[in-house]
Scaffold this motif. Structure first.
Motif, PDB file in Angstrom:
ATOM      1  N   UNK A  91      58.298  38.185  26.974  1.00  0.00           N
ATOM      2  CA  UNK A  91      57.784  38.998  25.868  1.00  0.00           C
ATOM      3  C   UNK A  91      56.644  39.895  26.327  1.00  0.00           C
ATOM      4  N   UNK A  92      56.661  41.131  25.862  1.00  0.00           N
ATOM      5  CA  UNK A  92      55.602  42.078  26.200  1.00  0.00           C
ATOM      6  C   UNK A  92      54.311  41.690  25.493  1.00  0.00           C
ATOM      7  N   UNK A  93      53.205  42.054  26.099  1.00  0.00           N
ATOM      8  CA  UNK A  93      51.897  41.852  25.495  1.00  0.00           C
ATOM      9  C   UNK A  93      51.461  43.188  24.897  1.00  0.00           C
ATOM     10  N   UNK A  94      51.455  43.282  23.574  1.00  0.00           N
ATOM     11  CA  UNK A  94      51.089  44.524  22.888  1.00  0.00           C
ATOM     12  C   UNK A  94      49.703  44.364  22.282  1.00  0.00           C
ATOM     13  N   UNK A 101      58.133  52.259  18.001  1.00  0.00           N
ATOM     14  CA  UNK A 101      59.021  53.417  18.239  1.00  0.00           C
ATOM     15  C   UNK A 101      58.728  54.109  19.574  1.00  0.00           C
ATOM     16  N   UNK A 102      57.576  53.818  20.188  1.00  0.00           N
ATOM     17  CA  UNK A 102      57.279  54.410  21.496  1.00  0.00           C
ATOM     18  C   UNK A 102      57.250  53.368  22.613  1.00  0.00           C
ATOM     19  N   UNK A 103      57.802  52.162  22.348  1.00  0.00           N
ATOM     20  CA  UNK A 103      57.886  51.164  23.408  1.00  0.00           C
ATOM     21  C   UNK A 103      58.680  51.762  24.580  1.00  0.00           C
ATOM     22  N   UNK A 107      60.678  45.066  24.252  1.00  0.00           N
ATOM     23  CA  UNK A 107      59.533  44.155  24.151  1.00  0.00           C
ATOM     24  C   UNK A 107      59.938  42.752  24.574  1.00  0.00           C
ATOM     25  N   UNK A 108      61.189  42.372  24.279  1.00  0.00           N
ATOM     26  CA  UNK A 108      61.730  41.084  24.706  1.00  0.00           C
ATOM     27  C   UNK A 108      62.767  41.338  25.801  1.00  0.00           C
ATOM     28  N   UNK A 188      54.426  44.827  30.308  1.00  0.00           N
ATOM     29  CA  UNK A 188      55.714  44.171  30.479  1.00  0.00           C
ATOM     30  C   UNK A 188      56.182  44.375  31.929  1.00  0.00           C
ATOM     31  N   UNK A 189      57.122  43.546  32.374  1.00  0.00           N
ATOM     32  CA  UNK A 189      57.724  43.770  33.681  1.00  0.00           C
ATOM     33  C   UNK A 189      58.521  45.075  33.623  1.00  0.00           C
TER      34      UNK A 189
END
Length: 205
Positions: A91-94, A101-103, A107-108, A188-189
């Motif tokens: 999971x991404x760290x936000x 919408x701009x990821x 995210x997963x 994120x990776x």
């Protein structure tokens, strides 16, 4: 139709020399496709490369180009599920203001050992182990570590998480200089599944 263009017509320059290709047959084929004047002989030349029975699952390292993200997602999801082993979700760290919408990527991020992946960033370290568009195979994956193998190079690297920033730009009223304000971050990776990608994405690689 603007007045300024009518008053000062621009100078048009047509670039006519092709530098990226040297094969005359291929160059003529590209020109004919662009101008919608492809001949039967050229069509037959293209069709020599069509392999309707090609099975990408039996031939590692190939990638399918398709038109829409939902098709890409379906192909990648099916290929991932076909692999043995445990699926790991990273999971991404936000942090703060970084709208979904701009990821830049999922995210997963769902991975398994053996998954075909593509890097979406250049390696900013001195090692320069990868670049945007480079493909590899997941050697091992856990919640805290991702190892990617490059079979042709006989090399395995550990991938670090990458931080993307959501930046707001403004002009300093006093100095007239552009200033940056970081509103949020997404960490994120820098990987995505890569059995399939869109044609649009491939053009940027």
């Amino acid at each position: 139709h603007s007045h300024v263009v009518q008053q000062s017509p621009p100078l048009y320059l047509e670039l006519s020399k092709i530098f990226r290709q040297s094969d005359d047959i291929f160059i003529d084929l590209l020109d004919s496709l662009r101008n919608n004047t492809i001949s039967e002989k050229q069509r037959d030349e293209l069709n020599k490369y069509v392999q309707p029975n090609f099975d990408s699952k039996k031939n590692e390292g190939y990638i399918m180009l398709t038109t829409h993200n939902h098709k890409v997602d379906a192909i990648n999801k099916e290929a991932l599920s076909d692999l043995a082993g445990t699926e790991i979700t990273l999971r991404a760290d936000v942090v703060d203001d970084f709208p979904d919408k701009i990821y830049p990527i999922e995210a997963d991020l769902k991975l398994k050992k053996g998954a075909q992946v593509m890097f979406v960033k250049n390696d900013s370290s001195a090692d320069k182990n990868f670049f945007n568009g480079k493909m590899g195979i997941i050697k091992s994956v856990s919640k805290n570590e991702v190892l990617v193998e490059f079979p042709e190079e006989k090399k395995v690297i550990e991938v670090e998480r990458f931080e993307w920033k959501n930046i707001r730009y403004s002009v300093n009223a006093t100095t007239k200089e552009i200033e940056e304000e970081v509103l949020g971050t997404f960490t994120q990776f820098p990987l995505k599944l890569a059995w399939a990608i869109t044609v649009h994405k491939s053009q940027g690689l």
